[in-house]
Motif scaffolding. Structure first.
Motif, PDB file in Angstrom:
ATOM      1  N   ALA A   5      -5.240  -8.118  -6.317  1.00  0.00           N
ATOM      2  CA  ALA A   5      -3.880  -7.820  -5.823  1.00  0.00           C
ATOM      3  C   ALA A   5      -3.872  -7.351  -4.386  1.00  0.00           C
ATOM      4  CB  ALA A   5      -3.201  -6.788  -6.712  1.00  0.00           C
ATOM      5  N   SER A   6      -4.847  -7.791  -3.565  1.00  0.00           N
ATOM      6  CA  SER A   6      -4.839  -7.400  -2.166  1.00  0.00           C
ATOM      7  C   SER A   6      -5.696  -8.361  -1.375  1.00  0.00           C
ATOM      8  CB  SER A   6      -5.375  -5.981  -1.991  1.00  0.00           C
ATOM      9  OG  SER A   6      -5.416  -5.647  -0.636  1.00  0.00           O
ATOM     10  N   THR A   7      -5.174  -8.900  -0.273  1.00  0.00           N
ATOM     11  CA  THR A   7      -5.934  -9.817   0.566  1.00  0.00           C
ATOM     12  C   THR A   7      -5.548  -9.577   2.010  1.00  0.00           C
ATOM     13  OG1 THR A   7      -6.100 -11.515  -1.111  1.00  0.00           O
ATOM     14  CG2 THR A   7      -6.295 -12.251   1.165  1.00  0.00           C
ATOM     15  N   THR A   8      -6.547  -9.602   2.875  1.00  0.00           N
ATOM     16  CA  THR A   8      -6.254  -9.476   4.298  1.00  0.00           C
ATOM     17  C   THR A   8      -6.455 -10.784   5.028  1.00  0.00           C
ATOM     18  OG1 THR A   8      -8.513  -8.707   4.656  1.00  0.00           O
ATOM     19  CG2 THR A   8      -6.830  -7.040   4.334  1.00  0.00           C
TER      20      THR A   8
ATOM     21  N   ASN B 241       2.504 -22.870  -0.651  1.00  0.00           N
ATOM     22  CA  ASN B 241       2.665 -21.556  -0.022  1.00  0.00           C
ATOM     23  C   ASN B 241       1.370 -21.083   0.613  1.00  0.00           C
ATOM     24  OD1 ASN B 241       5.237 -21.531  -1.265  1.00  0.00           O
ATOM     25  ND2 ASN B 241       4.306 -20.708  -3.135  1.00  0.00           N
ATOM     26  N   TYR B 242       1.540 -20.176   1.563  1.00  0.00           N
ATOM     27  CA  TYR B 242       0.391 -19.467   2.143  1.00  0.00           C
ATOM     28  C   TYR B 242       0.779 -17.998   2.248  1.00  0.00           C
ATOM     29  CZ  TYR B 242      -3.895 -18.874   4.766  1.00  0.00           C
ATOM     30  OH  TYR B 242      -5.146 -18.483   5.158  1.00  0.00           O
ATOM     31  N   ASP B 243       0.078 -17.142   1.499  1.00  0.00           N
ATOM     32  CA  ASP B 243       0.499 -15.744   1.325  1.00  0.00           C
ATOM     33  C   ASP B 243      -0.423 -14.766   2.033  1.00  0.00           C
ATOM     34  OD1 ASP B 243       1.536 -16.022  -2.174  1.00  0.00           O
ATOM     35  OD2 ASP B 243       2.516 -16.653  -0.320  1.00  0.00           O
ATOM     36  N   MET B 244       0.147 -13.638   2.410  1.00  0.00           N
ATOM     37  CA  MET B 244      -0.643 -12.474   2.835  1.00  0.00           C
ATOM     38  C   MET B 244      -0.091 -11.247   2.126  1.00  0.00           C
ATOM     39  SD  MET B 244      -1.792 -11.126   6.561  1.00  0.00           S
ATOM     40  CE  MET B 244      -3.189 -10.001   6.644  1.00  0.00           C
ATOM     41  N   TRP B 245      -0.982 -10.510   1.470  1.00  0.00           N
ATOM     42  CA  TRP B 245      -0.591  -9.330   0.682  1.00  0.00           C
ATOM     43  C   TRP B 245      -0.873  -8.061   1.483  1.00  0.00           C
ATOM     44  CZ3 TRP B 245       0.263  -9.213  -4.968  1.00  0.00           C
ATOM     45  CH2 TRP B 245       0.441 -10.504  -5.519  1.00  0.00           C
ATOM     46  N   PHE B 246       0.111  -7.202   1.529  1.00  0.00           N
ATOM     47  CA  PHE B 246      -0.047  -5.907   2.194  1.00  0.00           C
ATOM     48  C   PHE B 246       0.011  -4.797   1.145  1.00  0.00           C
ATOM     49  CE2 PHE B 246       2.316  -8.585   5.270  1.00  0.00           C
ATOM     50  CZ  PHE B 246       1.400  -8.588   6.312  1.00  0.00           C
ATOM     51  N   GLY B 247      -0.631  -3.716   1.460  1.00  0.00           N
ATOM     52  CA  GLY B 247      -0.525  -2.555   0.564  1.00  0.00           C
ATOM     53  C   GLY B 247      -1.788  -2.343  -0.234  1.00  0.00           C
TER      54      GLY B 247
ATOM     55  N   GLY C  24      -2.195 -10.295  10.158  1.00  0.00           N
ATOM     56  CA  GLY C  24      -0.924  -9.651   9.891  1.00  0.00           C
ATOM     57  C   GLY C  24      -1.028  -8.155   9.772  1.00  0.00           C
ATOM     58  N   SER C  25       0.115  -7.503   9.793  1.00  0.00           N
ATOM     59  CA  SER C  25       0.171  -6.045   9.644  1.00  0.00           C
ATOM     60  C   SER C  25       1.544  -5.659   9.102  1.00  0.00           C
ATOM     61  CB  SER C  25      -0.065  -5.347  10.977  1.00  0.00           C
ATOM     62  OG  SER C  25       0.150  -3.947  10.860  1.00  0.00           O
ATOM     63  N   LEU C  26       1.548  -4.701   8.189  1.00  0.00           N
ATOM     64  CA  LEU C  26       2.803  -4.118   7.720  1.00  0.00           C
ATOM     65  C   LEU C  26       3.066  -2.886   8.574  1.00  0.00           C
ATOM     66  CD1 LEU C  26       5.032  -4.381   5.543  1.00  0.00           C
ATOM     67  CD2 LEU C  26       3.737  -2.725   4.181  1.00  0.00           C
ATOM     68  N   ASP C  27       4.007  -3.007   9.523  1.00  0.00           N
ATOM     69  CA  ASP C  27       4.232  -1.921  10.475  1.00  0.00           C
ATOM     70  C   ASP C  27       4.992  -0.754   9.862  1.00  0.00           C
ATOM     71  OD1 ASP C  27       2.979  -3.468  12.379  1.00  0.00           O
ATOM     72  OD2 ASP C  27       4.841  -4.313  13.157  1.00  0.00           O
ATOM     73  N   SER C  28       5.934  -1.045   8.975  1.00  0.00           N
ATOM     74  CA  SER C  28       6.696   0.053   8.376  1.00  0.00           C
ATOM     75  C   SER C  28       7.145  -0.324   6.975  1.00  0.00           C
ATOM     76  CB  SER C  28       7.913   0.417   9.232  1.00  0.00           C
ATOM     77  OG  SER C  28       8.901  -0.586   9.164  1.00  0.00           O
TER      78      SER C  28
ATOM     79  N   LEU D  60       3.747  -0.523  -5.153  1.00  0.00           N
ATOM     80  CA  LEU D  60       4.378  -1.754  -4.706  1.00  0.00           C
ATOM     81  C   LEU D  60       3.514  -2.436  -3.652  1.00  0.00           C
ATOM     82  CD1 LEU D  60       8.118  -0.646  -4.322  1.00  0.00           C
ATOM     83  CD2 LEU D  60       6.890  -1.369  -6.376  1.00  0.00           C
ATOM     84  N   GLN D  61       3.644  -3.770  -3.603  1.00  0.00           N
ATOM     85  CA  GLN D  61       2.998  -4.536  -2.549  1.00  0.00           C
ATOM     86  C   GLN D  61       4.019  -5.433  -1.892  1.00  0.00           C
ATOM     87  OE1 GLN D  61      -0.898  -5.784  -4.740  1.00  0.00           O
ATOM     88  NE2 GLN D  61      -1.339  -5.653  -2.559  1.00  0.00           N
ATOM     89  N   VAL D  62       3.843  -5.638  -0.600  1.00  0.00           N
ATOM     90  CA  VAL D  62       4.677  -6.558   0.170  1.00  0.00           C
ATOM     91  C   VAL D  62       3.857  -7.806   0.449  1.00  0.00           C
ATOM     92  CG1 VAL D  62       5.906  -6.910   2.343  1.00  0.00           C
ATOM     93  CG2 VAL D  62       6.010  -4.687   1.189  1.00  0.00           C
ATOM     94  N   ILE D  63       4.481  -8.970   0.212  1.00  0.00           N
ATOM     95  CA  ILE D  63       3.815 -10.245   0.434  1.00  0.00           C
ATOM     96  C   ILE D  63       4.577 -10.992   1.510  1.00  0.00           C
ATOM     97  CG2 ILE D  63       3.045 -12.407  -0.621  1.00  0.00           C
ATOM     98  CD1 ILE D  63       3.422 -10.929  -3.374  1.00  0.00           C
ATOM     99  N   SER D  64       3.854 -11.444   2.527  1.00  0.00           N
ATOM    100  CA  SER D  64       4.423 -12.345   3.530  1.00  0.00           C
ATOM    101  C   SER D  64       4.019 -13.760   3.125  1.00  0.00           C
ATOM    102  CB  SER D  64       3.887 -12.005   4.921  1.00  0.00           C
ATOM    103  OG  SER D  64       4.271 -13.003   5.846  1.00  0.00           O
TER     104      SER D  64
END
Length: 602
Positions: A61-64, A208-214, A106-110, A192-196
């Motif tokens: 459940a997490s990928t950079t 799709n091409y995903d990036m998981w934040f959190g 990528g980065s989750l800024d806020s 929670l996780q945010v996915i771009s």
């Protein structure tokens, strides 16, 4: 032929599942096959198109960083290019650079729930995003394993990203910023996780091409507050500040309480106001964007005593009771003072300091009262003119919640009366509404001060009674002996007195007790020595030979320097007390009768 496996995420109803895609690489071509039971969210049928790995580490459940296996000859259907994507020559140029950087950046800024809804911002750019016309931001609940919401976003310009990743496709327009307006209440204890997601489909369910934040952990209940100001008003007290609590999601009524010594003094319901500064600093606390408050308490001034405290509450009851979540401020003293100066010059005490109290507001009279250590009044004087209301802005800064601190200083000279002499005293500053100072007052009492009490040379005056002590006394853990006139007896005098009290006691060989003494036994008992024999006792100090001048309490030795045969205790003026020999008693005699050889002073 090589086989590679990629894990792809798909939706089954509201739940996310994973399918394994086996990739067979033959020469320059590629083919995708999904397992029969899988409902892939990227393609429904195997195609010879660009193959993407949505999340090769989805089970964690997490990928950079994510990678793409590309068929150089494949084609894909083209939709209209969004305005934020490059096109024409720029697109071809960036496509040509795709092989140089395969990383998903990528980065989750806020991430903020300060407004009661979810706001996220960040950026995501990758050379794998070519031909993916749709950009989605998805909120996924890792705790409950389900998607909560998704929104298609229009990318925003990010020159900082373009500067950092100049060779990455669309890095200049990699930004996103979006709000999710759904009820967060059921998920405030979750991760929670945010996915771009970049997708070929308008609903985000194509290739799709995903990036998981959190993940972002909301499971730890958070709360916070600050008291910006607490001040005394003509009608009571006013408090301003902010209060935020995850519990406010289910407990919407905000109350502020004024507490006195741990008990409720007053309460008021408050309407929370916007605090963007708090929202920025406490972005993961639910509702922090609207957390400001002003609370006014109408309280009788006479009740503003003891230690005050502010309690902030969110509750599900409109009256402020029910189920609640509380936060407590620090304690605030309502009566404070300090003596900046105390000096005793002859028969005059100079005393200066400050005194401030919440329930002294409006009291016109001030008194200085001197008490002994038993609380008995010894002296009082009313402060007048320049003696009172001295400007003390430093106290206003330290105690802003107490009224009239700016004029809380005082300075006075107090005469030392006979009743104060040799005693310990305490000085009381009093605010009062009465001219005689005996009713409606607020006091603050100093610590203990000495007016020539305690040790005064060889005398000790009891600070409570003011009298000289006599006899045996224990002072500060040590035992002293004082004469009938109150004068301290030295250890020499004490030893002489003990020895003289044994005059008439028979000589007993080896005796060192009141029942009988030999010469060194009397010395040992009188002084409380460990040294028992004359040989041991002569080594306790320097040998002096002017024996006619031996002082009070000196040990007089008879015989040689190293092996004296007798010892006595000097009484001064050529006299001494000793235990002479068998058949005799402890007695007093003179050097004219039997002269010593040397003496030692202990």
């Amino acid at each position: 032929m090589d086989t590679k496996k990629h894990y792809k995420m798909y939706k089954n109803g509201k739940n996310w599942c994973y399918a394994v895609i086996a990739t067979l690489a033959i020469a320059f071509g590629a083919m995708v096959s999904a397992q029969p039971a899988a409902q892939a969210d990227t393609v429904s049928q195997p195609e010879t198109t660009t193959i993407t790995s949505t999340n090769s580490a989805a089970s964690q459940a997490s990928t950079t960083d994510q990678t793409t296996t590309t068929d150089q000859t494949a084609t894909t259907s083209q939709a209209q290019t969004p305005s934020w994507q490059p096109s024409g020559a720029n697109l071809n140029s960036q496509q040509a650079q795709a092989a140089s950087d395969q990383t998903n950046h990528g980065s989750l800024d806020s991430f903020s729930i300060a407004n009661g809804n979810l706001q996220v911002s960040g950026w995501n750019a990758s050379n794998q995003d070519v031909n993916y016309q749709h950009h989605f931001v998805i909120v996924y609940d890792q705790t409950q394993s389900k998607e909560l919401a998704r929104q298609e976003v229009t990318n925003t310009q990010r020159n900082d990203v373009a500067k950092a990743y100049p060779g990455v496709y669309n890095s200049q327009y990699a930004g996103f910023n979006t709000n999710f307006n759904f009820d967060l209440t059921p998920y405030l204890n979750d991760q929670l996780q945010v996915i771009s997601r970049y997708s070929t489909a308008a609903n985000g369910e194509g290739q799709n091409y995903d990036m998981w934040f959190g993940p972002i952990d909301l499971g730890k209940s958070q709360k916070g507050y600050a008291i910006d100001s607490l001040k005394q008003t003509n009608s009571g007290m006013q408090v301003t500040g902010w209060m935020a609590d995850d519990a406010s999601a289910t407990k919407p009524f905000a109350y502020v309480f004024l507490m006195k010594d741990g008990k409720e003094l007053a309460r008021t319901r408050v309407n929370l106001t916007a605090r963007p500064d708090v929202a920025q600093a406490m972005n993961t606390i639910y509702g922090s964007a609207k957390s400001g408050f002003t609370a006014n308490f109408n309280v009788d001034q006479a009740l503003l005593s003891g230690n005050l405290q502010v309690m902030m509450r969110f509750t599900d009851d409109a009256q402020g009771n029910g189920n609640f979540s509380d936060q407590y401020s620090q304690s605030y003293a309502t009566n404070a003072d300090y003596a900046d100066q105390f000096s005793l010059n002859g028969n005059t005490i100079h005393y200066a300091g400050w005194h401030a109290a919440t329930n002294a507001k409006g009291m016109q009279h001030q008194y200085i009262i001197v008490l002994d250590l038993n609380g008995k009044e010894l002296y009082r004087t009313e402060l007048t003119g320049a003696q009172k209301n001295i400007t003390r802005n430093d106290i206003t800064k330290a105690y802003p919640w107490i009224a009239d601190t700016a004029q809380s200083g005082f300075s006075v000279d107090i005469p030392v009366t006979d009743a104060m002499q040799h005693k310990g005293i305490r000085i009381l500053h009093r605010y009062t509404s009465s001219a005689d100072g005996n009713s409606q007052y607020v006091d603050f009492i100093s610590g203990d001060y000495s007016i020539n009490s305690g040790w005064q040379g060889d005398y000790y005056y009891n600070p409570t009674t003011g009298q000289k002590v006599t006899g045996q006394q224990t002072i500060d853990g040590k035992t002293y002996l004082f004469g009938a006139d109150g004068k301290l007896q030295t250890k020499q005098q004490t030893a002489v007195n003990r020895a003289l009290s044994m005059v008439g006691t028979p000589y007993v060989w080896g005796g060192n007790r009141p029942g009988g003494f030999d010469c060194s036994g009397l010395v040992q008992w009188a002084y409380g020595l460990s040294a028992r024999t004359t040989y041991q006792q002569q080594a306790l100090g320097v040998h002096h030979y002017d024996v006619a001048n031996a002082p009070l309490g000196a040990l007089l030795f008879f015989g040689s320097d190293t092996t004296p045969g007798h010892v006595a205790i000097s009484l001064g003026n050529g006299r001494y007390v000793h235990a002479p020999q068998p058949g005799q008693t402890v007695t007093v005699t003179t050097q004219a009768w039997y002269a010593p050889s040397f003496y030692v002073v202990l």
